[in-house]
Scaffold this motif. Structure first.
Motif, short mmCIF file in Angstrom:
data_model
loop_
_atom_site.label_atom_id
_atom_site.label_comp_id
_atom_site.label_asym_id
_atom_site.label_seq_id
_atom_site.Cartn_x
_atom_site.Cartn_y
_atom_site.Cartn_z
N SER A 186 0.83 -1.21 0.00
CA SER A 186 0.00 0.00 0.00
C SER A 186 0.87 1.26 0.00
CB SER A 186 -0.92 -0.02 1.23
OG SER A 186 -1.63 1.17 1.33
N GLU A 187 1.93 1.27 0.80
CA GLU A 187 2.84 2.43 0.87
C GLU A 187 3.56 2.63 -0.46
OE1 GLU A 187 4.89 5.74 2.13
OE2 GLU A 187 3.10 4.80 2.96
N ILE A 188 3.98 1.57 -1.11
CA ILE A 188 4.68 1.68 -2.40
C ILE A 188 3.75 2.28 -3.45
CG2 ILE A 188 5.53 0.26 -4.34
CD1 ILE A 188 6.98 -1.45 -2.22
N VAL A 189 2.54 1.79 -3.51
CA VAL A 189 1.57 2.29 -4.49
C VAL A 189 1.26 3.76 -4.21
CG1 VAL A 189 -0.83 2.08 -5.29
CG2 VAL A 189 0.58 0.02 -5.00
N ARG A 190 1.06 4.10 -2.93
CA ARG A 190 0.78 5.49 -2.55
C ARG A 190 1.94 6.41 -2.92
NH1 ARG A 190 2.34 9.23 0.42
NH2 ARG A 190 3.93 7.98 1.46
N ARG A 191 3.16 5.98 -2.60
CA ARG A 191 4.33 6.83 -2.87
C ARG A 191 4.54 7.00 -4.38
NH1 ARG A 191 10.56 5.74 -1.83
NH2 ARG A 191 11.27 7.81 -2.37
N ASP A 192 4.39 5.93 -5.15
CA ASP A 192 4.54 6.04 -6.60
C ASP A 192 3.53 7.03 -7.18
OD1 ASP A 192 6.59 4.18 -6.60
OD2 ASP A 192 5.39 2.57 -7.49
N GLU A 193 2.31 6.95 -6.72
CA GLU A 193 1.26 7.85 -7.20
C GLU A 193 1.60 9.29 -6.84
OE1 GLU A 193 -2.28 9.20 -8.94
OE2 GLU A 193 -1.32 7.24 -9.10
#
Length: 182
Positions: A134-141
């Motif tokens: 979830s953190e990876i997806v949030r940060r990429d976005e």
């Protein structure tokens, strides 16, 4: 470097919504890199800057224009006249637009989360796959859509999808690209 500023911000309880507070911190912090270790104010923070707490705020710190300006200046200064290998979300598009070789490494968010969970475990940090993903997806976005130096592939970068590669395979591909360019 952005992680180092994020770490210092956490340690000093800096309000990241206050650009003024963050800019003041920039004038007070001393960051350095020696022998593959990272130092903030003379203290080795190599492990501390990779914690979930730092990861959770690094994008917010990196989105601040004044932070980017100072750290880009520092990256260029440190690297001047040297053969260097740097990684970062804007190294090829902002920091070193004329680099001899630009590589854009990608992997699926799931693979990156799997790797990060294993990395955390090796450091004694217990994080769930779901939270890390979830953190990876949030940060990429967030990083892909930020105003200052967004995450994007440089037009002349070689893209390497590492989703199904181990570290030795990735190093092999990159080493071959370096040999070809020389």
């Amino acid at each position: 470097m952005y992680r180092m500023i994020a770490y210092k911000s956490l340690k000093n309880s800096v309000d990241l919504d206050s650009t003024i507070e963050v800019v003041k911190l920039l004038d007070l912090v001393e960051i350095d890199m020696k022998d593959e270790k990272f130092y903030v104010d003379g203290v080795d923070v190599s492990l501390s800057i990779r914690t979930p707490e730092v990861t959770a705020i690094v994008s917010k710190v990196a989105a601040i224009r004044e932070v980017r300006v100072k750290l880009v200046e520092l990256q260029r200064s440190i690297s001047k006249g040297k053969d260097v290998i740097l990684d970062g979300r804007d190294i090829g598009t902002v920091v070193f637009t004329d680099a001899d070789l630009k590589i854009f490494l990608v992997a699926s968010p799931e693979e990156r989360a799997k790797r990060r969970v294993l990395d955390f475990k090796s450091k004694g940090i217990d994080e769930s796959f779901k939270d890390v993903l979830s953190e990876i997806v949030r940060r990429d976005e967030f990083d892909s859509n930020r105003k200052e130096s967004p995450l994007k592939k440089a037009q002349d970068a070689v893209e390497i999808d590492t989703s199904f590669m181990d570290i030795d395979q990735v190093v092999g591909v990159i080493s071959e690209l370096v040999r070809e360019r020389r």
